[in-house]
Design a protein around this motif. Sequence first.
Motif, mmCIF file in Angstrom:
data_model
loop_
_atom_site.group_PDB
_atom_site.id
_atom_site.type_symbol
_atom_site.label_atom_id
_atom_site.label_comp_id
_atom_site.label_asym_id
_atom_site.label_seq_id
_atom_site.Cartn_x
_atom_site.Cartn_y
_atom_site.Cartn_z
ATOM 1 N N GLY A 185 6.117 10.026 -16.295
ATOM 2 C CA GLY A 185 7.269 9.734 -15.280
ATOM 3 C C GLY A 185 7.807 8.328 -15.414
ATOM 4 N N THR A 186 6.787 7.417 -15.799
ATOM 5 C CA THR A 186 7.179 5.975 -16.091
ATOM 6 C C THR A 186 7.290 5.576 -17.621
ATOM 7 N N VAL A 187 7.733 4.356 -17.722
ATOM 8 C CA VAL A 187 7.981 3.774 -19.018
ATOM 9 C C VAL A 187 6.428 2.619 -19.335
ATOM 10 N N GLN A 188 5.631 2.609 -18.323
ATOM 11 C CA GLN A 188 4.370 2.055 -18.549
ATOM 12 C C GLN A 188 3.225 2.730 -17.869
ATOM 13 N N VAL A 189 1.913 2.513 -18.787
ATOM 14 C CA VAL A 189 1.037 3.367 -18.109
ATOM 15 C C VAL A 189 -0.238 2.142 -17.967
ATOM 16 N N GLY A 190 -0.646 2.148 -16.782
ATOM 17 C CA GLY A 190 -1.882 1.214 -16.521
ATOM 18 C C GLY A 190 -2.991 1.816 -15.888
ATOM 19 N N GLY A 191 -4.097 1.103 -15.250
ATOM 20 C CA GLY A 191 -5.083 1.507 -14.758
ATOM 21 C C GLY A 191 -6.261 1.632 -15.792
ATOM 22 N N LEU A 192 -6.285 0.883 -16.781
ATOM 23 C CA LEU A 192 -7.459 1.172 -17.628
ATOM 24 C C LEU A 192 -8.628 0.438 -17.037
ATOM 25 N N ARG A 193 -8.533 -0.656 -16.323
ATOM 26 C CA ARG A 193 -9.477 -1.215 -15.745
ATOM 27 C C ARG A 193 -10.528 -0.259 -15.070
ATOM 28 N N ARG A 194 -10.174 0.968 -14.646
ATOM 29 C CA ARG A 194 -10.924 1.826 -13.940
ATOM 30 C C ARG A 194 -11.746 3.001 -14.842
ATOM 31 N N ALA A 195 -11.258 2.898 -16.103
ATOM 32 C CA ALA A 195 -11.919 3.708 -16.995
ATOM 33 C C ALA A 195 -13.202 3.587 -17.525
ATOM 34 N N GLU A 196 -13.865 4.672 -17.889
ATOM 35 C CA GLU A 196 -15.320 4.511 -18.288
ATOM 36 C C GLU A 196 -15.392 3.620 -19.437
ATOM 37 N N GLY A 197 -16.259 2.634 -19.406
ATOM 38 C CA GLY A 197 -16.787 1.821 -20.848
ATOM 39 C C GLY A 197 -15.718 0.566 -20.666
ATOM 40 N N TYR A 198 -14.786 0.410 -19.615
ATOM 41 C CA TYR A 198 -13.870 -0.781 -19.855
ATOM 42 C C TYR A 198 -14.586 -1.956 -20.083
ATOM 43 N N GLU A 199 -15.786 -2.342 -19.318
ATOM 44 C CA GLU A 199 -16.207 -3.846 -19.402
ATOM 45 C C GLU A 199 -16.693 -4.243 -20.761
ATOM 46 N N GLN A 200 -17.518 -3.240 -21.108
ATOM 47 C CA GLN A 200 -18.095 -3.401 -22.669
ATOM 48 C C GLN A 200 -16.918 -3.486 -23.565
ATOM 49 N N ALA A 201 -15.978 -2.552 -23.597
ATOM 50 C CA ALA A 201 -15.032 -2.637 -24.570
ATOM 51 C C ALA A 201 -14.078 -3.894 -24.523
ATOM 52 N N ARG A 202 -13.795 -4.521 -23.370
ATOM 53 C CA ARG A 202 -13.209 -5.559 -22.897
ATOM 54 C C ARG A 202 -13.857 -6.809 -23.530
ATOM 55 N N ALA A 203 -15.243 -6.945 -23.249
ATOM 56 C CA ALA A 203 -16.154 -7.942 -23.877
ATOM 57 C C ALA A 203 -15.815 -7.983 -25.212
ATOM 58 N N ALA A 204 -16.027 -6.921 -25.828
ATOM 59 C CA ALA A 204 -15.988 -7.069 -27.589
ATOM 60 C C ALA A 204 -14.623 -7.353 -28.003
ATOM 61 N N LEU A 205 -13.605 -6.864 -27.253
ATOM 62 C CA LEU A 205 -12.520 -7.081 -28.258
ATOM 63 C C LEU A 205 -11.457 -7.968 -27.277
ATOM 64 N N ALA A 240 0.632 -1.270 -0.089
ATOM 65 C CA ALA A 240 0.017 0.097 0.128
ATOM 66 C C ALA A 240 0.740 1.421 0.000
ATOM 67 N N GLN A 241 2.035 1.220 0.874
ATOM 68 C CA GLN A 241 2.712 2.265 0.861
ATOM 69 C C GLN A 241 3.536 2.521 -0.280
ATOM 70 N N VAL A 242 3.785 1.631 -1.182
ATOM 71 C CA VAL A 242 4.836 2.073 -2.377
ATOM 72 C C VAL A 242 3.944 2.086 -3.584
ATOM 73 N N ALA A 243 2.696 1.800 -3.256
ATOM 74 C CA ALA A 243 1.807 1.827 -4.691
ATOM 75 C C ALA A 243 1.833 3.183 -5.511
ATOM 76 N N GLU A 244 1.893 4.154 -4.726
ATOM 77 C CA GLU A 244 1.759 5.657 -5.517
ATOM 78 C C GLU A 244 3.141 5.918 -5.976
ATOM 79 N N LEU A 245 4.179 5.549 -5.051
ATOM 80 C CA LEU A 245 5.729 5.867 -5.555
ATOM 81 C C LEU A 245 5.863 4.860 -6.876
ATOM 82 N N ALA A 246 5.305 3.878 -6.950
ATOM 83 C CA ALA A 246 5.675 3.096 -8.133
ATOM 84 C C ALA A 246 4.804 3.749 -9.268
ATOM 85 N N GLU A 247 3.704 4.024 -9.352
ATOM 86 C CA GLU A 247 2.993 4.822 -10.307
ATOM 87 C C GLU A 247 3.825 5.916 -10.684
ATOM 88 N N SER A 248 4.533 6.721 -9.869
ATOM 89 C CA SER A 248 5.052 7.989 -10.643
ATOM 90 C C SER A 248 6.804 7.541 -10.804
#
Lengths: 311, 343, 343, 297, 297
Positions: free
Chosen positions: B155-175, A300-308
Amino acid sequence: GCSSGQGGQGQAGPSSAPAGTAPAAGGGNFAVITHAASGDAFWDVVKNGAEAAAQRYGVTVSYQGDGDPARQSQLIDQAVSQKADGIVVSMANPDALKESIGKAVTAGIPVITINSGADRSREFGAITHVGQSEDVAGRGAGEQLKAAGVGKLLCVIHEAGNVGLDQRCNGATEGLGGTVERLQVDVGNLADATSKIAARLQSDTSIDGVLALNPAVAIAARDAVADTGSKAGVGTFDLSGDVVAAIQDGEILFAVDQQQYLQGWLPITFLTLYKDNLNTVGGGLPVNTGPGFVTKDNAAQVAELAESGTR
Amino acid sequence: MTVAADERLAGTGLVRRLLIRPELGAVVGAVVVFAFFASRSETFRSVAGVANWLDPASTLGIMAVAIALLMIGGEFDLSAGVLTGTTGLITVILATRYGFAIPVAMLAALAAALLVGFLNGLIVVRTGLPSFIVTLGTFLMLQGINLGVTKALTGTVQVGGLRRAEGYEQARAALAGTVSLGGADFRVAILWWLGVTALATWVLMRTRAGNWIFAVGGDERAARAVGVPAGRTKIALFMTTAGAAWLVGSILALRFTSVQANAGLGQEFVYIIAAVIGGCLLTGGYGSAVGASIGAVIFGMADKGIVFAGWDADWFTFFLGAMLLLATLANRLVRRYAEEVRH
Amino acid sequence: MTVAADERLAGTGLVRRLLIRPELGAVVGAVVVFAFFASRSETFRSVAGVANWLDPASTLGIMAVAIALLMIGGEFDLSAGVLTGTTGLITVILATRYGFAIPVAMLAALAAALLVGFLNGLIVVRTGLPSFIVTLGTFLMLQGINLGVTKALTGTVQVGGLRRAEGYEQARAALAGTVSLGGADFRVAILWWLGVTALATWVLMRTRAGNWIFAVGGDERAARAVGVPAGRTKIALFMTTAGAAWLVGSILALRFTSVQANAGLGQEFVYIIAAVIGGCLLTGGYGSAVGASIGAVIFGMADKGIVFAGWDADWFTFFLGAMLLLATLANRLVRRYAEEVRH
Amino acid sequence: MTGTDEAAHGAVDKAPAGTEEAGKASPGAGGTGSAVPLLETRGCGKTFGGVIALRDVSTRVHAGEVTCVLGDNGAGKSTLIKILSGVHPPDSGAYLVDGAPAAFAGPRDALDRGIATVYQDLAMIPLMSVWRNFFLGSEPTRGRGPLRRLDAARARRTVREELRSMGIDIRDVDQPVGTLSGGERQSVAIARAVHFGARVLILDEPTSALGVKQAGVVLRYIARARDRGLGVVFITHNPHHAYPVGDRFLLLNRGASMGEYGRADVTRQELTSLMAGGAELEQLTHELGRDEPPVTP
Amino acid sequence: MTGTDEAAHGAVDKAPAGTEEAGKASPGAGGTGSAVPLLETRGCGKTFGGVIALRDVSTRVHAGEVTCVLGDNGAGKSTLIKILSGVHPPDSGAYLVDGAPAAFAGPRDALDRGIATVYQDLAMIPLMSVWRNFFLGSEPTRGRGPLRRLDAARARRTVREELRSMGIDIRDVDQPVGTLSGGERQSVAIARAVHFGARVLILDEPTSALGVKQAGVVLRYIARARDRGLGVVFITHNPHHAYPVGDRFLLLNRGASMGEYGRADVTRQELTSLMAGGAELEQLTHELGRDEPPVTP
Ligand SMILES: Nc1ncnc2c1ncn2[C@@H]1O[C@H](COP(=O)(O)OP(=O)(O)OP(=O)(O)O)[C@@H](O)[C@H]1O
Ligand SMILES: Nc1ncnc2c1ncn2[C@@H]1O[C@H](COP(=O)(O)OP(=O)(O)OP(=O)(O)O)[C@@H](O)[C@H]1O
Ligand SMILES: [Mg+2]
Ligand SMILES: [Mg+2]
């Protein structure tokens, strides 16, 4: 962002005699040269660390990396001909870098080695070493997996022939003491990586642990374990937002955290100190940055740091 | 054929007519590879195993079909692999950092992809530079953009968290969803792949555009001379490839909910390999969409089969190379037999 | 030309005749790139800087010249990059684990390389499969062998310690030493590169073999019809490429005294890029050795110039791609001007 | 079209044909009665790099008239054709279509203006089937909207009929063009151009690879096209092929015009001898000591 | 070579020419006095996939004799040539060289046995210069050992002379062949084959793209080669070209032989009409209503 052209700043003169005057703030011009291609998740955090330190101390840092030792050594040569005030090098293949590092040392440029190559660091004339080799980290991961009851481990290599990855797997083999099988996947194609891991789990049901060496592959491994209904535990190297979330959800056991941010930050700090004040920390003894582990307890503590991008 | 048989035609059985199709050689190659691995690993031939190796074959297949069209049209696209990453990154960044709904983010990514395809095509058509070089340039530039922009924005070399975006479930089901069949979960992407293959085959064999594709790849000068809009055809092909890259990029982004800045890197050659195994000529003017799909299957089977067979990972690429050579040789032998001396 | 001028010849100045040479466009590209970086970075144009970027250009140049010959002869070799690693590994393993003297170990590596080249050529010539696929097969197989054998023999993925082998100093001086010139150390490999370029140019322009190379690349069927030994020519070309890979592999092994199992991976396309920038056609039958060398210089300058200019590593590939595109465009414009409508 | 027809035409087209040819231009050279020629070049020239392929050539193509272009190898005939069909723009001089300066960006533009060409280095795609080649660029379709598709059955049928009517029997219209014999390929190209008969038909040495029978068929085609009111440009080495159908004869030599003759101004013999080497073949027969043997069986 | 010469040859070659043609084979068909023909096919056939291109064709080529092969488009002439020159092995029947069965792995083998061919789809490399193409496969060299190199100066000179002697003036022998006109290319190919004059010279429609003058030059070349004792196989559509130089005439139709005639057995008129469509051109002229106009100026 883009640092200004160093050609001009190179004229600051050979820094072999870092003026015995009072520590002058800033003006340093350091090169960080690693053995990883840009875009690698682990090394990107190192880069972030180095750049943050540079900003803090008002110095310039140019970060370059290449997995081919020949090209890495050429990058060192370039830094020397640009008369950098200090060079930070990761030594995955010390033999290959010997000549270039020697050239830098002869030219009076202070060199700090990071990550791997601790045992050769002093021999090559580096002022100190920061971090520890991949085997140590691998051994730590192996021990963690052993503690989790893993008997047969699948070590997923995402870049064939990469020395660092090989060392991690070797370390894990040592730490685990059980059977370790290797699997090669392509980090550029995660769908393929997923199904390869799944294929291995399907065809050998006795595998009860998967060690990923990269956070993206860790997610693929997690999916593969879920898809095949295997009960294998997943461990990984390095962090990402997704990995931390998965650790929190209990889908991934742990992530090895070398705190590589320090492997970027500390050398720049040391070099700045050396340049301004001729300090050598710890008389040149290696400075260890890890390994630390991120588990369900501290995720939990490092979650945000990892994101950034700092963990 | 309503015309009376010509006395100069030796018996041209259906078999021979079939064998002349560019993809039928590949089918034989596929059968050989399948038989080989099925005999080595029980899991490989189980329903779950098939679902497993069809999964990567599906995304590879979508791209291979698009690349096959492009190669039939006489051009290469080395930027297609990285473009799958670019589209994924755009979708994820827009959806997670700027709060776009997923369909909107995907449309934006599509627009960007089509623009890249259009520029590739335009430069190739206008300057006359080989597409190998032009798209190598775009490949490198996109690679830099993927990394540079992602870093700058997140600030990182990967981006995530799409699961929380709007319309995710439908889009995922389709594709990126799965369909249960015979006790195993098959990816929806397999359906998309079949659809793309069918569509591409229809376009190639049954439309004017298909005729033009064969023509510009076979002899561009000649095609221009009879009034085929060669430039437009080529640009459209590059845009088709870009569209396929968008589809694959979206499928992968929705499936993994995060994208790395170096996603798709190195895949461009796998696409070309699949197309060539499937019977496309590197020089253009010959090939088929079905063939490219089968090429993708061969590649997928060999790739996974080695894992199923449990061979040493260090030797993995060795076996893969040997497999590819054998499959193409089998393919070749069949074609030789069918065509005899036709050169 | 002793013949009286034809009234149908417009003034064909020396300039135009020069411009028609395939490499002259590349020269302009090189000048553009040099001027650009020289104006951005003082170090780039200093003697030390030149020594610096000539270093990677030299090994790349040796390979690019060999690949250019092969491409003029109408074939590709994707296994050349990995082969530099294979030869290095053989030399180092034989010299350090089995106590061979370095010259002997190098000869053994040369024999192995030539065998690979011969097999590549033989398979291409005999089966008629595209060399793209055949050498892709060898590429993958060699990659597996490099890793598998190195791991099996040494337990790691890199072997080192060549420094202690017999005959190291002499071999190093000949292949991987440096020559001081104007206050900077230039690599001996640069001389080898110049030598290889000169030799290749001589062979191409002044010998029967050169004539055959152009012919088999330009139209193999036609070449065969007038009695050119097309098969032998192609096999010889593959072996030449393998020989060049051996030379480069040895240079690198001696210089770094250690070799990784994945050495050379991914370089195969850099060679092709250099050759294409230097004016080689991907379809064969056209190109020059000098052009390929200049292509290597352009690539080396762009590659190192970006670092000298201190641009962000994240954007490195972006700049590299833009550089390549601009260099090839400059190249193209010059050629266009020279050739006008000749297609 | 008969001899009387022709005289009538000749009377209409009294305007001087060009500039330097004005004197030679014959009152007999036909025209369909329209004063504005379909195509006209005025002093056209073309240089390739250092090579002057064509220099200061003027000619006209009228509707319902066959303009034959004759000349030695390398005389610039194909180059002239390429200017007319929009492949190359002329480097000097003017090129007028329907009296207005033409600015063609490519053959497509020329085609759109009704100028169809059969090239000597055949515009055919070897790997494509005969019927696909035949309809390339003008494919028949059926269905509409996204369902618009090739009407393959109709295309195959049409091709088979067109070819048969030309006396060529191709075994199989699905055969790749690359496997046809040289002459068969040429025939398909001509049949295509005729089928899509435009206002102007340009044929570059259509008969050279053809047997006597096929050559006759092509000549008949040309005549038929002319009778339908098309302007035809017909390039050939063979004065015996040119004479039966030609209305005007443009002679080229080493890139320059040697003059344009109307049909009435020149006999077949004159034409043959103008072509340099005229009765040379007869001569040759004697020279080689091979007179006709006495007629025996 | 004169008529009397010929009669003498005819007398020697009395053996029936083949099997089913035996009756037609003429006593006048020449030979150089050697009973064993240079080349001989016996019932040769060739199938491409499902296409029967050649069926049961027998013929002979003697030294000092020109065998003409005539036939419509797609009759199989080029296919026959390709068998003779080692490109394809025959699928059925036998092919004998100097009386012994030939087993050629490729054209190189045939060349080594002295059989040189000029193909209809020209064996020229478009991107290479004229002189390099000319000497391709038989480059003149100087120096020895590792210093053995092309004698470019000599090659250029030779090419220029050979071409000029054939009446072609190429501007620049360093020009890529791809920029030559169709006819120029053909001339270079023939000049090459003649220059490297082998025992047997096979020419596939060498005159079809040539102007009257150049065609005459080629025919003269053929005659000269024959007089030097070479066996020549000459394919053409033009009976007017075939007749002056031919000794035997093999007629093909739809892949099958329609018989082989000796020179003495056939007149030019007969040959022309045998070729189907014989005096058709004359006929055509009338049909098109284009009789010769009254001779005027
Ligand atoms: N490689 C091949 N594959 C299939 N069919 C072929 C091939 N080569 C030739 N043919 C067919 O064989 C027949 C004979 O061809 P060939 O080239 O011998 O004719 P030809 O007598 O030379 O005609 P032309 O006078 O038009 O050159 C043709 O109908 C052609 O379609
Ligand atoms: N693209 C080009 N580049 C350079 N020279 C060219 C090019 N095209 C044609 N030429 C030259 O222009 C001249 C005229 O060529 P063209 O093809 O017009 O002759 P042609 O009259 O059609 O001859 P043929 O009867 O042999 O076909 C030739 O000598 C040729 O070498
Ligand atoms: Mg022409
Ligand atoms: Mg033919």
